[in-house]
Write a protein that holds these residues in place. Structure first.
Motif: not given
Length: 310
Positions: A28-32, A55-56, A62-66, A93-95
């Motif tokens: 999950p950390a490999a994508r935004a 809910a996942a 997840v490190e990046a969210l758009v 984990g959001l950065r």
């Protein structure tokens, strides 16, 4: 300039649309991860997708969210700041967060309804990158954040209150700051006095890139930078997309040395050939990469405009 393409890369990661029906990602950390809706789905589809992501069982990785389009009615629905703040215990984990990745077909930049982003910074103390598009109803209170490295606010008019709050904030790790100051016609009522606290360098000791872009007041900003303490610590300076004329550029050149910069971005300007020649002779010849593209007619005062407003 129009914003006609969604982010493809954010915080150094490729952007992927989140699909609630897809198999869990291996990393999950490999994508935004991009969460949005469309005109047919409206608010309900956005809520469904965001809730499914939260809910996942891998949401904490997840490190990046758009966050893209969150409604089919850009005028009336503010950014989902409250939902994101409430989700801080799941997005552990959001950065990196981008709020408002909407293109022209979805919403004019001046229509995007934001809100008070202070709670986001408070809820995510490990956040390192924050991007915001849209200045309507945008608010910020003075805040301390020890991890934020990059802050970008894109809009056709940045409220002076937000600029002042940034000047009063403590952001010791901030290395990149980009503000689209805009025009007063679209709410960009900041003056050079409002910007001045950001130019001392004392509150932003780690700053290496400063972008004061898309600014109607860029001549005044350039003159202030001529003697500003922050300039000596910068590696790159961006005064592009605004109404830069010979007055501002000449004041900037007459101030402290700029030859330590690696990049000076002045594209979309209204400079005469004489001043651009001087910039080339004094800076480009010294090894500074200067962008002087998209030149407007310096003599046609009535046709001067910032690159992004409505």
């Amino acid at each position: 300039m129009t914003i006609n393409e969604h982010l493809r890369v954010f915080a150094g990661l490729p952007v992927a649309a989140f699909d609630p029906h897809a198999a869990p990602p291996a990393d999950p950390a490999a994508r935004a991860w991009r969460v949005d809706t469309d005109y047919d789905g409206g608010d309900a589809l956005f809520a469904l997708r965001l809730d499914a992501l939260l809910a996942a069982d891998w949401a904490g990785r997840v490190e990046a969210l758009v966050i893209g389009q969150w409604t089919d009615n850009a005028y009336d629905c503010s950014a989902p700041i409250g939902q994101l703040v409430a989700a801080a215990d799941r997005l552990t984990g959001l950065r990196a967060l981008f709020l408002g990745d909407q293109v022209m077909e979805e919403s004019e930049i001046s229509w995007i309804q934001q809100g008070d982003i202070t709670p986001l910074l408070e809820a995510y103390p490990a956040l390192e990158v924050l991007g915001v598009r849209g200045g309507e109803n945008l608010e910020l209170k003075p805040v301390r954040h020890d991890r934020l490295r990059e802050l970008t606010i894109e809009c056709g008019g940045l409220p002076a209150s937000v600029v002042r709050a940034l000047g009063e904030s403590e952001l010791p790790a901030l290395a990149r700051l980009e503000l689209w100051l805009g025009t007063e016609e679209y709410g960009g009522d900041a003056t050079v006095d409002d910007v001045a606290p950001l130019l001392t360098g004392t509150r932003l000791p780690a700053l290496r890139h400063l972008g004061l872009r898309n600014a109607e007041i860029v001549d005044h900003v350039a003159a202030a930078l001529a003697g500003a303490g922050v300039v000596a610590q910068l590696e790159s300076l961006d005064l592009s997309m605004g109404i830069l004329t010979d007055t501002g550029a000449s004041a900037l050149l007459a101030g402290q040395p700029l030859t330590h910069l690696t990049v000076l971005d002045l594209h979309h300007h209204y400079l005469s050939a004489a001043v651009t020649d001087r910039i080339t002779a004094e800076l480009v010849a010294a090894g500074v990469e200067v962008d002087l593209s998209d030149a407007g007619d310096p003599d046609d005062v009535d046709e001067r405009y910032i690159e992004v407003s409505e």
